[in-house]
Design an enzyme around this catalytic site. Structure first.
Site, PDB file in Angstrom:
ATOM      1  N   ASN A   9       0.942  -1.290  -0.112  1.00  0.00           N
ATOM      2  CA  ASN A   9      -0.012   0.099   0.005  1.00  0.00           C
ATOM      3  C   ASN A   9       0.845   1.253   0.035  1.00  0.00           C
ATOM      4  OD1 ASN A   9      -1.700   2.073   0.397  1.00  0.00           O
ATOM      5  ND2 ASN A   9      -2.770   1.085   2.325  1.00  0.00           N
ATOM      6  N   HIS A 179     -12.818   2.874   0.773  1.00  0.00           N
ATOM      7  CA  HIS A 179     -12.893   2.098   1.748  1.00  0.00           C
ATOM      8  C   HIS A 179     -13.320   0.541   1.309  1.00  0.00           C
ATOM      9  CE1 HIS A 179     -12.521   5.661   4.902  1.00  0.00           C
ATOM     10  NE2 HIS A 179     -11.464   5.131   4.584  1.00  0.00           N
ATOM     11  N   GLU A 383      -8.131  -5.084   6.222  1.00  0.00           N
ATOM     12  CA  GLU A 383      -7.891  -4.661   4.837  1.00  0.00           C
ATOM     13  C   GLU A 383      -6.812  -5.540   4.060  1.00  0.00           C
ATOM     14  OE1 GLU A 383      -8.508  -0.436   6.225  1.00  0.00           O
ATOM     15  OE2 GLU A 383      -9.252  -0.056   4.042  1.00  0.00           O
TER      16      GLU A 383
HETATM   17  P1  ADP Z   1      -6.489   4.527   9.015  1.00  0.00           P
HETATM   18  O1  ADP Z   1      -7.666   5.162   8.398  1.00  0.00           O
HETATM   19  O2  ADP Z   1      -5.299   5.401   8.825  1.00  0.00           O
HETATM   20  O3  ADP Z   1      -6.362   3.193   8.664  1.00  0.00           O
HETATM   21  P2  ADP Z   1      -7.327   3.614  11.696  1.00  0.00           P
HETATM   22  O4  ADP Z   1      -8.393   2.806  11.264  1.00  0.00           O
HETATM   23  O5  ADP Z   1      -5.995   2.903  12.438  1.00  0.00           O
HETATM   24  O6  ADP Z   1      -7.006   4.558  10.760  1.00  0.00           O
HETATM   25  O7  ADP Z   1      -7.723   4.756  12.805  1.00  0.00           O
HETATM   26  C1  ADP Z   1      -7.082   5.779  13.243  1.00  0.00           C
HETATM   27  C2  ADP Z   1      -7.756   6.642  14.303  1.00  0.00           C
HETATM   28  O8  ADP Z   1      -8.319   5.596  15.324  1.00  0.00           O
HETATM   29  C3  ADP Z   1      -7.135   7.800  15.037  1.00  0.00           C
HETATM   30  O9  ADP Z   1      -7.657   8.785  15.075  1.00  0.00           O
HETATM   31  C4  ADP Z   1      -7.068   7.088  16.374  1.00  0.00           C
HETATM   32  O10 ADP Z   1      -6.863   7.896  17.491  1.00  0.00           O
HETATM   33  C5  ADP Z   1      -8.129   6.282  16.584  1.00  0.00           C
HETATM   34  N1  ADP Z   1      -7.853   5.220  17.718  1.00  0.00           N
HETATM   35  C6  ADP Z   1      -7.175   4.338  17.654  1.00  0.00           C
HETATM   36  N2  ADP Z   1      -7.024   3.525  18.877  1.00  0.00           N
HETATM   37  C7  ADP Z   1      -7.987   4.207  19.705  1.00  0.00           C
HETATM   38  C8  ADP Z   1      -8.611   4.180  21.114  1.00  0.00           C
HETATM   39  N3  ADP Z   1      -8.143   3.229  21.657  1.00  0.00           N
HETATM   40  N4  ADP Z   1      -9.561   4.974  21.366  1.00  0.00           N
HETATM   41  C9  ADP Z   1      -9.995   6.134  20.686  1.00  0.00           C
HETATM   42  N5  ADP Z   1      -9.540   5.971  19.348  1.00  0.00           N
HETATM   43  C10 ADP Z   1      -8.502   5.352  18.641  1.00  0.00           C
END
Ligand code: ADP
Length: 406
Positions: A9, A179, A383
């Protein structure tokens, strides 16, 4: 026979990779090369014995992939012994041309290049990934998995914007949605958890990560989704505004003299939660909110209100809803977002169970109350596994590009 797929990716300055068993979903190793073309690159590799971090010059995506291969050679698992079957690439925009994954060949590269105007921030980096992986793995089949493909089932009335005909006909301006690999994975897992065939269930799925989107899925087919021509439309995201009056850019241009590039940049990179609170990471926002920060309070309310609005809209689109499903970083880990977004929807048959909802599950989990007409589920997305599965399906089907959905 091995079912190992190397999933790649690429972003403009990053390259994520993982070695995934497409049958079991087991990740043998994964990693991230960051700061490509920015002087010193940073490689973080996770193998069986833990995390390894290296800094070294990484001038371009080819050097980034070479750095990843070096990390495999040094820390394992050995790619030489791994018997990789194929390379699966995430490609953001497949336009209206790709409704399923496709084998990478010269014709595909040309088609993805033609789509660059629709995704100037993403497709060029994805193309780099395709180019260098073909160069470094000339003997392995390569498959492109498009973020947009899942939404090619949208009905015409859902994907058509009310704009002049020439915009639509000559410039392919319409809703595409993104997505897609996450929605494919999560909708199947949600149907499994409900114990019903995917073809028979209607779902509203909320993918809440850095990017956020909502999709109405009818019998496994996307019928409405919140992202549009680009990933900017829809829900409030980490740094993207989501919906706003389309007159705002012209207003900013007239009032402040900002260029379209500056406005586009601000709406994509410094808006959303970052614009509202100064922080795009949800965990930081939650700490601030707990400390009584007023911006964080408002940011949280705006974020959840937008989700609630889409749930209501998609409920109407579907007519009947079997489950509302939360996934991705925030969806899986922020019970308070699920509670706030769905509060007061009992009349729609949506009843959360406060205790069940107080989880950050690592497997599909029901968080609605016993007897809730509409189930509420948390389903961790995967994913990479979905890309690996779709990649192998194309390879095993053995078809050339003409057999794979173009
Ligand atoms: P991406 O779109 O980059 O794949 P992710 O699905 O990993 O992103 O999501 C990232 C978001 O998830 C960030 O805003 C992060 O703060 C939030 N996040 C991750 N762990 C937690 C948690 N324990 N509580 C609240 N938010 C979280």
């Amino acid at each position: 026979m091995s079912a190992l797929v190397l999933v790649i990716n690429t972003g403009s300055s990053s390259l994520k990779y993982s070695l995934v068993d497409a049958d079991s979903g087991e990740k043998r190793a994964d990693g991230l090369v960051e700061r490509i073309g920015e002087g010193t690159g940073v490689i973080t590799h996770h193998a069986a014995d833990g995390e390894h971090r290296v800094e070294r010059p990484v001038a371009d995506h080819e050097q980034a992939l070479r750095a990843a291969l070096d990390a495999f050679a040094e820390h394992g698992p050995s790619l030489h012994d791994a018997d990789i079957r194929a390379v699966g690439h995430r490609v953001v925009h497949g336009g209206a041309r790709f409704s399923s994954p496709a084998r990478v060949d010269d014709e595909l590269i040309e088609a993805v290049t033609e789509l660059v105007p629709l995704a100037p921030l993403h497709n060029p980096a994805n193309l780099e990934g395709l180019r260098v992986a073909r160069k470094l793995f000339p003997d392995l089949p390569q498959v492109a998995i498009f973020d947009t493909a899942f939404h090619q089932t949208l009905p015409e009335h859902a994907y058509t914007y009310a704009v002049p005909r020439s915009w639509r006909d000559d410039h392919q301006i319409r809703r595409y949605g993104f997505h897609g690999t996450s929605y494919a994975f999560v909708s199947r897992a949600a149907a499994d958890l409900l114990g019903r065939p995917l073809e028979e269930v209607n779902l509203i799925v909320l993918h809440l990560g850095n990017g956020c989107s909502a999709t109405a899925i009818e019998g496994g087919r996307s019928v409405e989704t919140s992202m549009g021509l680009t990933p900017l439309e829809g829900l409030v995201m980490g740094t993207r505004s989501g919906d706003l009056d389309p007159a705002v850019p012209a207003h900013l241009h007239r009032q402040l003299g900002w260029s379209l590039e500056e406005i586009d940049d601000a709406l994509n990179k410094t808006s959303g939660l970052k614009g509202l609170t100064g922080h795009n990471d949800f965990r930081t926002l939650e700490k601030l909110r707990a400390d009584g920060d007023e911006d964080a309070r408002l940011g949280f309310e705006v974020y959840c209100h937008r989700i609630r609005k889409y749930v209501g809209a998609y409920y109407a689109v579907l007519g009947h809803v079997d489950a509302v499903v939360f996934t991705a970083g925030v969806g899986q880990n922020a019970p308070q977002v699920r509670a706030r977004s769905l509060s007061g929807l009992e009349r729609l048959g949506v009843v959360l169970d406060a205790e069940r909802n107080d989880v950050r599950p690592d497997r599909p989990t029901v968080v609605s109350a016993e007897g809730s007409e509409v189930a509420v589920l948390v389903v961790p997305t995967n994913e990479e596994w979905e890309i690996a599965r779709q990649t192998l399906a194309v390879v095993d089907a053995g078809g050339g590009p003409d057999d794979t959905g173009r």
